[in-house]
Scaffold this motif. Structure first.
Motif, PDB file in Angstrom:
ATOM      1  N   CYS A  95      38.497  41.756  31.497  1.00 11.60           N
ATOM      2  CA  CYS A  95      37.225  41.534  32.208  1.00 11.60           C
ATOM      3  C   CYS A  95      36.360  42.784  32.266  1.00 11.60           C
ATOM      4  CB  CYS A  95      37.480  40.967  33.591  1.00 11.60           C
ATOM      5  SG  CYS A  95      38.751  41.841  34.479  1.00 11.60           S
ATOM      6  N   CYS A 115      35.418  48.732  39.739  1.00  8.51           N
ATOM      7  CA  CYS A 115      33.964  48.510  39.708  1.00  8.51           C
ATOM      8  C   CYS A 115      33.226  49.061  40.919  1.00  8.51           C
ATOM      9  CB  CYS A 115      33.656  47.023  39.599  1.00  8.51           C
ATOM     10  SG  CYS A 115      34.298  46.276  38.119  1.00  8.51           S
ATOM     11  N   PRO A 166      34.505  37.274  34.252  1.00 12.14           N
ATOM     12  CA  PRO A 166      33.948  36.289  35.195  1.00 12.14           C
ATOM     13  C   PRO A 166      32.440  36.047  35.058  1.00 12.14           C
ATOM     14  CG  PRO A 166      35.590  37.608  36.299  1.00 12.14           C
ATOM     15  CD  PRO A 166      35.438  38.202  34.925  1.00 12.14           C
ATOM     16  N   HIS A 167      31.645  37.099  34.916  1.00 15.03           N
ATOM     17  CA  HIS A 167      30.199  36.811  34.877  1.00 15.03           C
ATOM     18  C   HIS A 167      29.808  36.063  33.605  1.00 15.03           C
ATOM     19  CE1 HIS A 167      27.827  39.871  32.373  1.00 15.03           C
ATOM     20  NE2 HIS A 167      29.058  40.146  32.111  1.00 15.03           N
ATOM     21  N   PRO A 221      27.742  46.166  38.968  1.00 12.46           N
ATOM     22  CA  PRO A 221      27.871  47.591  39.328  1.00 12.46           C
ATOM     23  C   PRO A 221      28.073  48.445  38.079  1.00 12.46           C
ATOM     24  CG  PRO A 221      29.972  46.498  39.566  1.00 12.46           C
ATOM     25  CD  PRO A 221      29.009  45.434  39.129  1.00 12.46           C
ATOM     26  N   LYS A 229      28.424  46.193  31.182  1.00 15.99           N
ATOM     27  CA  LYS A 229      28.130  44.754  31.192  1.00 15.99           C
ATOM     28  C   LYS A 229      26.826  44.450  30.431  1.00 15.99           C
ATOM     29  CE  LYS A 229      31.548  43.223  33.842  1.00 15.99           C
ATOM     30  NZ  LYS A 229      32.522  42.241  33.374  1.00 15.99           N
ATOM     31  N   ALA A 282      28.039  40.455  41.206  1.00 18.78           N
ATOM     32  CA  ALA A 282      29.436  40.885  41.055  1.00 18.78           C
ATOM     33  C   ALA A 282      30.037  41.256  42.409  1.00 18.78           C
ATOM     34  CB  ALA A 282      29.491  42.097  40.129  1.00 18.78           C
ATOM     35  N   PRO A 283      31.370  41.222  42.485  1.00 19.02           N
ATOM     36  CA  PRO A 283      32.034  41.541  43.751  1.00 19.02           C
ATOM     37  C   PRO A 283      31.632  42.902  44.337  1.00 19.02           C
ATOM     38  CG  PRO A 283      33.640  40.766  42.118  1.00 19.02           C
ATOM     39  CD  PRO A 283      32.326  40.835  41.424  1.00 19.02           C
ATOM     40  N   ALA A 284      31.514  43.916  43.498  1.00 18.72           N
ATOM     41  CA  ALA A 284      31.348  45.275  44.023  1.00 18.72           C
ATOM     42  C   ALA A 284      29.925  45.596  44.478  1.00 18.72           C
ATOM     43  CB  ALA A 284      31.784  46.290  42.969  1.00 18.72           C
ATOM     44  N   PHE A 309      38.431  41.675  43.284  1.00 16.80           N
ATOM     45  CA  PHE A 309      38.271  42.073  41.882  1.00 16.80           C
ATOM     46  C   PHE A 309      37.506  43.396  41.777  1.00 16.80           C
ATOM     47  CE2 PHE A 309      38.761  38.625  38.482  1.00 16.80           C
ATOM     48  CZ  PHE A 309      39.676  37.889  39.203  1.00 16.80           C
TER      49      PHE A 309
END
Ligand code: HC0
Ligand code: SF4
Ligand code: SF4
Length: 572
Positions: A296, A501, A321-322, A351, A355, A227-229, A414
């Protein structure tokens, strides 16, 4: 301003400053346990007592006054603090060598700092069963110190109120309504209570063993995405400063752990912008289900399901997204690589603990295969790297694998509140105008104000009215404004965690003392925006691999194929 002395040192502080805060200014760390800046100020634990005149007073709620003489380091103070901590320890399940929070436990730190060598009190112990019912978190009451930090977070920061104190005296405990399992309550799985807990009473549900098992299975093709974070926080677990970017080292570590492909959720964040941007334009055209609300964040989705079911149709039909990335890995990439999709295992490094819950939702599957098989938090990934003996700080920087590892600056943002909105605005404007706009920093939606607003006038003369909320108390306030008709918006982004996130429930846990001095959200968000600035491409629709994916597989945004794989619908 008020003037006082602390241990004989003169201090001048703004009126309203507490003694614990004033002491920090002159280099005195008063120990505390129940105090969490901005969240919990209950003075219930009494660890932070100081001497003022003849009295011992809790300093976390004591306002500074002119002429006050505070003593923080007398025999009486030290004895009182020790007694409090010894009493807590006497009724604590002391599993320090195997506890999830070992070396990051505020009770352990206090015990060490106060030089507690033996515990003078031995009495009755409370016995509780571990609550393992949630896919996201585990509650171990025998490690609870009754500080109330989790309760204040859930009730005030998130306005969920899934947990509260019950019973009295020695039998006081943190429990759910009617003592139900946490999975049977209104808990939205955000994990913010875990971040607030100073000890090991609240932890994520670990999936490390499942992932090791998959990696060891020669028949499985194990693919990971991040993930981005995660990239702006993972380094903290290895002693790096808060907000260090470790994207390349993270990719290298994942390869060394044995994953067959190392992909980036950011790729699918770009894809989300294509799908959700198109959905927005189509809803605007039809005037249907507006405002469009992002979907999301699984904590936010569950919050809508519990508290605003009448607004479920406003949620975007885009999978997060994931989940999109997982669906593409199994139903697009596997065939390309000649791998049987049934043998593909998708692991998401997030993060987030919500999820974990999202990964198991039946709405997020295709052909009886879950899009994502296991979700690990940033903390669990760090644990695996340590277990594997990888010296993280010395790793070289490596790239993600292609094609599902290539992304843009729009995708990485994001990870901070306002990022999804900004990424969408960057793309929607360009697509409608046919231009390549240069000024793309939508600063109105950045930062940590609870509710942020922006307006974008499109080339066709229409204006998009956007709002962003982070933290569920702010989300609730925004929903009430929308429902009452006081505010009208076209597009709303909500992230359940305050800050988005970057400070999700699966990130490295920062102790209360550090949190009192450093704005963790801001530091990690800064790293996110720096990463965006350094990317050669900063708009989702310009990602060449996204363009190719549409050309060779999905045809166009919101196509039949895209709907089949990348969209879903939540129903209450
Ligand atoms: Fe997030 Fe996400 S940005 S929810 O906040 O949209 O967890 O980092 O992975 O899926 O991309 C979390 C972070 C993600 C997703 C992305 C979104
Ligand atoms: Fe409350 Fe979130 Fe913790 Fe659930 S996970 S108890 S909603 S703070
Ligand atoms: Fe998870 Fe991010 Fe939502 Fe928090 S804000 S619950 S980390 S998706």
């Amino acid at each position: 301003m008020v003037k006082l002395t602390i241990d004989g040192i003169e201090v001048e502080v703004p009126r309203g400053t507490t003694v614990i805060e004033a002491a920090r200014k002159v280099g005195i760390n008063i120990p505390s346990l129940c105090y969490l800046k901005g969240v919990s100020h209950t003075s219930s634990c009494r660890v932070c007592v100081v001497e003022v005149g003849p009295r011992l007073i809790a300093s976390c709620t004591l306002p500074c006054e002119n002429g006050m003489e505070v003593k923080t380091n007398t025999q009486k103070v030290r004895e009182a603090r020790k007694t409090v901590v010894e009493l807590l320890l006497s009724n604590h399940k002391r599993e320090c060598t195997s506890c999830n929070r070992s070396e990051n436990c505020e009770l352990q730190t206090l015990s060490k700092e106060l030089n507690i060598r033996d515990i003078r009190f031995e009495g009755e112990r409370l016995n509780y069963e571990i609550d393992n019912s949630s896919p996201s978190l585990v509650r171990d009451q025998e490690k609870c110190v009754l500080c109330g930090r989790c309760i204040n977070t859930c009730k005030n920061v998130q306005t969920v109120g899934a947990i509260d104190f019950s019973r009295r005296g020695f039998n006081t405990r943190v429990s759910t309504a009617l003592d139900r399992d946490i999975a049977e309550t209104v808990c939205v799985n955000c994990g913010q209570c875990i971040m607030a807990c100073p000890v090991g009473a609240l932890t994520e549900k670990e999936n490390i063993k499942d992932v090791w098992k998959a990696l060891a299975d020669p028949d499985k093709f194990v693919v990971v995405q991040t993930a981005p974070a995660v990239r702006v926080a993972l380094g903290e677990e290895f002693g790096m400063p808060i907000g260090t970017r470790v994207t390349g080292k993270m990719a290298a570590a994942l390869r060394r752990l044995g994953f067959d492909k190392v992909f980036d959720t950011d790729f699918a964040a770009d894809l989300t912008i294509m799908e959700e941007g198109t959905e927005l334009l189509s809803r605007l055209e039809k005037g249907e289900n507006l405002p469009l609300m992002t979907s999301c964040c699984p904590g936010w989705v569950k919050f809508v399901e519990h508290f605003y079911p009448e607004l479920i149709d406003n949620l975007s039909t885009c999978k997060s997204p994931h989940e999109m990335e997982g669906a593409l890995i199994k139903h697009y990439l596997a065939e390309k690589l000649g791998v049987d999709k049934k043998n593909v295992v998708v692991v998401s490094i997030m993060p987030c603990v919500a999820k974990k819950f999202e990964g198991q939702r039946e709405e997020l599957s295709n052909e009886n295969l879950q899009d994502v098989d296991y979700v690990l938090t940033t903390r669990e990934l760090a644990q695996m790297i340590k277990e594997a003996g990888i010296d993280f700080t010395k790793l070289p920087d490596e790239e993600f694998d292609n094609p599902l590892g290539e992304s843009t600056g729009a995708a990485v943002i994001f990870g901070a509140t306002g990022g999804v909105m900004e990424a969408a605005l960057r793309t929607v404007y360009d697509l409608l105008s046919g231009q390549d706009l240069e000024s793309i920093d939508y600063v109105q939606v950045r930062g940590t104000t609870g509710i942020k607003e922006a307006e974008l006038t499109l080339p066709n003369g229409k204006t998009i009215r956007a709002a962003v909320a982070h933290g569920l108390a702010n989300a609730r306030e925004l929903m009430e404004l929308v429902k009452s008709g006081e505010k009208h918006y076209d597009f709303i982004e909500v992230m359940a965690c305050p800050g988005g996130c970057v400070t999700g429930g699966g990130q490295p846990i920062v102790d209360s003392r550090t949190q009192a001095c450093i704005d963790v959200k801001a530091e990690r968000a800064k790293a996110i925006y720096d990463e965006d600035k350094d990317m050669p491409i900063r708009k989702s629709h310009k990602n060449p691999y996204i363009i190719r994916l549409y050309e060779e597989f999905l045809e166009k945004p919101n196509s039949h194929k895209a709907h089949e794989l990348l969209h879903t619908h939540y129903v209450k």
